[in-house]
Design an enzyme around this catalytic site. Structure first.
Site, PDB file in Angstrom:
ATOM      1  N   ASP A  41     -67.218 -10.751 -21.040  1.00  0.00           N
ATOM      2  CA  ASP A  41     -68.480 -11.013 -21.735  1.00  0.00           C
ATOM      3  C   ASP A  41     -69.648 -11.240 -20.792  1.00  0.00           C
ATOM      4  O   ASP A  41     -70.801 -11.180 -21.203  1.00  0.00           O
ATOM      5  CB  ASP A  41     -68.324 -12.214 -22.669  1.00  0.00           C
ATOM      6  CG  ASP A  41     -67.486 -11.845 -23.869  1.00  0.00           C
ATOM      7  OD1 ASP A  41     -67.533 -10.669 -24.255  1.00  0.00           O
ATOM      8  OD2 ASP A  41     -66.771 -12.703 -24.389  1.00  0.00           O
ATOM      9  N   HIS A  54     -61.154 -17.886 -18.278  1.00  0.00           N
ATOM     10  CA  HIS A  54     -60.394 -17.280 -19.367  1.00  0.00           C
ATOM     11  C   HIS A  54     -59.086 -18.035 -19.525  1.00  0.00           C
ATOM     12  O   HIS A  54     -58.498 -18.470 -18.541  1.00  0.00           O
ATOM     13  CB  HIS A  54     -60.100 -15.796 -19.081  1.00  0.00           C
ATOM     14  CG  HIS A  54     -59.716 -15.049 -20.311  1.00  0.00           C
ATOM     15  ND1 HIS A  54     -58.429 -15.008 -20.769  1.00  0.00           N
ATOM     16  CD2 HIS A  54     -60.473 -14.357 -21.201  1.00  0.00           C
ATOM     17  CE1 HIS A  54     -58.407 -14.302 -21.893  1.00  0.00           C
ATOM     18  NE2 HIS A  54     -59.630 -13.902 -22.171  1.00  0.00           N
TER      19      HIS A  54
HETATM   20  N1  CMC Z   1     -67.706 -23.411 -16.478  1.00  0.00           N
HETATM   21  C1  CMC Z   1     -67.370 -24.569 -15.868  1.00  0.00           C
HETATM   22  N2  CMC Z   1     -66.149 -25.116 -15.890  1.00  0.00           N
HETATM   23  C2  CMC Z   1     -65.194 -24.484 -16.568  1.00  0.00           C
HETATM   24  C3  CMC Z   1     -65.458 -23.271 -17.242  1.00  0.00           C
HETATM   25  C4  CMC Z   1     -66.760 -22.736 -17.174  1.00  0.00           C
HETATM   26  N3  CMC Z   1     -67.073 -21.585 -17.783  1.00  0.00           N
HETATM   27  N4  CMC Z   1     -64.342 -22.852 -17.854  1.00  0.00           N
HETATM   28  C5  CMC Z   1     -63.386 -23.759 -17.584  1.00  0.00           C
HETATM   29  N5  CMC Z   1     -63.905 -24.741 -16.796  1.00  0.00           N
HETATM   30  C6  CMC Z   1     -63.182 -25.874 -16.244  1.00  0.00           C
HETATM   31  C7  CMC Z   1     -62.942 -26.952 -17.290  1.00  0.00           C
HETATM   32  O1  CMC Z   1     -63.957 -27.906 -17.319  1.00  0.00           O
HETATM   33  C8  CMC Z   1     -61.609 -27.511 -16.856  1.00  0.00           C
HETATM   34  O2  CMC Z   1     -61.840 -28.401 -15.787  1.00  0.00           O
HETATM   35  P1  CMC Z   1     -60.873 -29.693 -15.585  1.00  0.00           P
HETATM   36  O3  CMC Z   1     -59.492 -29.135 -15.344  1.00  0.00           O
HETATM   37  O4  CMC Z   1     -61.452 -30.384 -14.402  1.00  0.00           O
HETATM   38  O5  CMC Z   1     -60.947 -30.482 -16.859  1.00  0.00           O
HETATM   39  C9  CMC Z   1     -60.863 -26.314 -16.274  1.00  0.00           C
HETATM   40  O6  CMC Z   1     -61.886 -25.393 -15.851  1.00  0.00           O
HETATM   41  C10 CMC Z   1     -59.952 -25.609 -17.272  1.00  0.00           C
HETATM   42  O7  CMC Z   1     -60.704 -25.344 -18.438  1.00  0.00           O
HETATM   43  P2  CMC Z   1     -60.087 -25.317 -19.899  1.00  0.00           P
HETATM   44  O8  CMC Z   1     -61.173 -25.518 -20.899  1.00  0.00           O
HETATM   45  O9  CMC Z   1     -58.904 -26.241 -19.959  1.00  0.00           O
HETATM   46  O10 CMC Z   1     -59.545 -23.828 -19.943  1.00  0.00           O
HETATM   47  P3  CMC Z   1     -59.215 -23.032 -21.245  1.00  0.00           P
HETATM   48  O11 CMC Z   1     -58.187 -22.066 -20.854  1.00  0.00           O
HETATM   49  O12 CMC Z   1     -58.901 -23.965 -22.374  1.00  0.00           O
HETATM   50  O13 CMC Z   1     -60.606 -22.327 -21.591  1.00  0.00           O
HETATM   51  C11 CMC Z   1     -62.346 -20.766 -21.841  1.00  0.00           C
HETATM   52  C12 CMC Z   1     -60.888 -20.995 -21.412  1.00  0.00           C
HETATM   53  C13 CMC Z   1     -62.628 -19.260 -21.852  1.00  0.00           C
HETATM   54  C14 CMC Z   1     -62.563 -21.306 -23.264  1.00  0.00           C
HETATM   55  C15 CMC Z   1     -63.281 -21.496 -20.842  1.00  0.00           C
HETATM   56  O14 CMC Z   1     -63.079 -20.999 -19.542  1.00  0.00           O
HETATM   57  C16 CMC Z   1     -64.755 -21.401 -21.250  1.00  0.00           C
HETATM   58  O15 CMC Z   1     -65.223 -22.208 -22.048  1.00  0.00           O
HETATM   59  N6  CMC Z   1     -65.500 -20.396 -20.666  1.00  0.00           N
HETATM   60  C17 CMC Z   1     -66.879 -20.162 -21.053  1.00  0.00           C
HETATM   61  C18 CMC Z   1     -66.928 -19.393 -22.376  1.00  0.00           C
HETATM   62  C19 CMC Z   1     -66.539 -17.936 -22.213  1.00  0.00           C
HETATM   63  O16 CMC Z   1     -67.022 -17.238 -21.320  1.00  0.00           O
HETATM   64  N7  CMC Z   1     -65.680 -17.458 -23.138  1.00  0.00           N
HETATM   65  C20 CMC Z   1     -65.308 -16.037 -23.204  1.00  0.00           C
HETATM   66  C21 CMC Z   1     -63.866 -15.791 -22.963  1.00  0.00           C
HETATM   67  S1  CMC Z   1     -63.547 -14.039 -22.712  1.00  0.00           S
HETATM   68  C22 CMC Z   1     -63.804 -13.310 -24.225  1.00  0.00           C
HETATM   69  C23 CMC Z   1     -62.717 -13.563 -25.188  1.00  0.00           C
HETATM   70  O17 CMC Z   1     -61.594 -13.120 -24.928  1.00  0.00           O
HETATM   71  O18 CMC Z   1     -63.011 -14.162 -26.220  1.00  0.00           O
END
Ligand code: CMC
Length: 439
Positions: free
Chosen positions: A373, A315
């Site tokens: 989710d 998240h």
């Molecule tokens: N699986 C594997 N690796 C992950 C995941 C995941 N679900 N989420 C983040 N990472 C890794 C990512 O690759 C990155 O690694 P590195 O630092 O080595 O490049 C690190 O963790 C940080 O990720 P980020 O994309 O910079 O983090 P963010 O804050 O931009 O993204 C997120 C948050 C929710 C978009 C992401 O965690 C994600 O894509 N999760 C899966 C989709 C999901 O479950 N979304 C629902 C969110 S809750 C409902 C809502 O409020 O909408």
């Protein structure tokens, strides 16, 4: 929002331009709780520089008094009330009242509010014909997006955003009609006749009734499912300045009508990184198929060269745990227990994935925990709701958050059209080249 100005600490922050030694004093704005913000509104006029923050990871876009999140401590509060207390003691329409008006209602106020909402549950009859323009195999989010966008063509009497009465009616209509639109989108896709709402039922009972009743049989709403549905709606009702809410605010900042703004929010919510994740979780579990393949998918999620991510994990704000996920996990177990679902292979698979990911160094180090989710999809599945409807349900719940935030924005005297700037890295000026001279 209170009339009192946000407390300001004048010149509390100094920015130094090391290229020429110039310094700029910036004020700090203090909220009631949570991080202070540096007021950079005059930064460009004074320094000639913009700030750069793609994804807005360090940027506060507005002042708001609706929802507070502390991602480090796993705190979520609506109007100051902790989410776990609301999930346990309140119901969805009371939470709607709280989000919109700022305080818990008295008995008289909530009765009036509930009557008003339930009075608006029916759709203009012409909208039922509008549905028929969609292909039967359309994704229900596509239908919902289209129908909500079209509401402004049906309800002209509530599109003057400067008239508080119009805003109130538009807000009431959207909260009330969203379940009807969602149920109709579902029923259209499976060839069932649309169901008219039943205003003697609670919000959640009515929604389940509209989704699942059959004109040939009596339908009795299962109280376990309606309570779980209500809880899911409460947990998803608002979440501060997330992507879809920011979309609603930025659409509304141009003066667009409220129905169009909510349709924009629905579009943003659909993405798998946001509300679309609940659907993506179930699709992922289907793809993994069996417990023995979990390690393979964990490996894929950790592989930098593989775009695969574990859906339902991580998240942007919660970096310890998602408080909604904790309540949802408990609700998932309650629902499955109450419904006597003991051996659901998909649930077993989900629990195995949760177990391994929580122990895995990569996920622990990056603070990637199951989010709301991850569990909501499991509950929906147990309720018999098809996967394609999961994000639609998120939209039904989040509508009140969008509406509350949109109203707050319109009433904010400092509100301006949202207009970010950029770091331009394209070509500098060059002369047009005639076709014959191009290589
Ligand atoms: N699986 C594997 N690796 C992950 C995941 C995941 N679900 N989420 C983040 N990472 C890794 C990512 O690759 C990155 O690694 P590195 O630092 O080595 O490049 C690190 O963790 C940080 O990720 P980020 O994309 O910079 O983090 P963010 O804050 O931009 O993204 C997120 C948050 C929710 C978009 C992401 O965690 C994600 O894509 N999760 C899966 C989709 C999901 O479950 N979304 C629902 C969110 S809750 C409902 C809502 O409020 O909408």
């Amino acid at each position: 929002m209170s009339d009192a100005p946000t407390p300001v600490e004048k010149n509390a922050f100094t920015l130094k331009d090391n290229r020429n030694g110039d310094t700029y004093d910036l004020d700090i704005l203090k909220g009631t709780t949570g991080p202070d913000v540096i007021d950079v509104r005059k930064l460009y006029s004074e320094t000639g520089c913009f700030t750069y923050d793609p994804g807005f990871t360090s940027t506060g876009s507005c002042e708001s008094a609706i929802t507070f999140i502390d991602g480090e401590k796993g705190i979520l509060r609506y109007r100051g009330y902790p989410i776990d207390q609301l999930a346990e003691k309140s119901d969805f329409l009371e939470v709607c009242f709280l989000l919109i008006y700022g305080d818990l209602p008295t008995e008289e106020k909530i009765e009036r509010f509930k009557t008003r909402i339930m009075y608006h549950t029916m759709l203009h009859e012409q909208i039922n014909y509008f549905f028929r323009g969609f292909r039967r195999d359309s994704h229900p989010m596509a239908i919902m997006n289209g129908v909500v966008g079209a509401l402004s063509s049906f309800y002209h009497d509530s599109t003057d955003i400067h008239d508080p009465k119009h805003r109130f009616i538009a807000s009431t209509r959207m909260i009330a009609k969203m379940p009807t639109i969602a149920a109709s989108a579902y029923r259209y896709s499976i060839g069932m006749p649309f169901t008219y709402p039943r205003n003697d039922l609670s919000f959640s009972e009515n929604f389940l009734y509209m989704m699942f009743s059959n004109p040939c049989e009596e339908y009795i709403v299962n109280p376990i499912l309606s309570r779980a549905m209500d809880r899911i709606l409460i947990l998803h009702a608002d979440h501060e300045q997330n992507a879809s809410t920011s979309t609603v605010r930025i659409s509304g900042s141009s003066g667009a009508n409220p129905f169009a703004c909510i349709a924009a929010g629905i579009a943003s919510l659909w993405g798998p990184a946001h509300g679309g994740a609940n659907e993506a979780v179930l699709n992922m579990l289907d793809e993994i198929g069996s417990k023995d393949r979990v390690p393979e998918y964990i490996k894929k999620a950790k592989d930098k060269d593989d775009p695969f991510r574990l859906m339902g994990f991580g998240h942007r704000v919660y970096k310890n745990f998602d408080p909604r996920a904790q309540i949802m996990r408990q609700t998932a177990h309650e629902v499955l227990g109450d419904l006597g679902i003991k051996n659901d292979p998909l649930l077993d698979l989900a629990m195995e994935l949760e177990r391994i990911a929580l122990e895995d160094e990569y996920f622990v180090e990056k603070k990637l925990y199951p989010n709301v989710d991850f569990y909501s999809g499991i509950i929906y599945r147990a309720m018999g709701i098809p996967t394609s409807m999961f994000t639609v349900l998120f939209a039904v719940a989040r509508t009140v958050g969008w509406v509350a935030q949109w109203n707050e924005m319109i009433e904010d005297p400092t509100q301006k059209i949202g207009r970010p700037r950029q770091l331009y890295t394209g070509e500098v000026e060059r002369d047009f080249v005639d076709m014959k001279d191009r290589t």
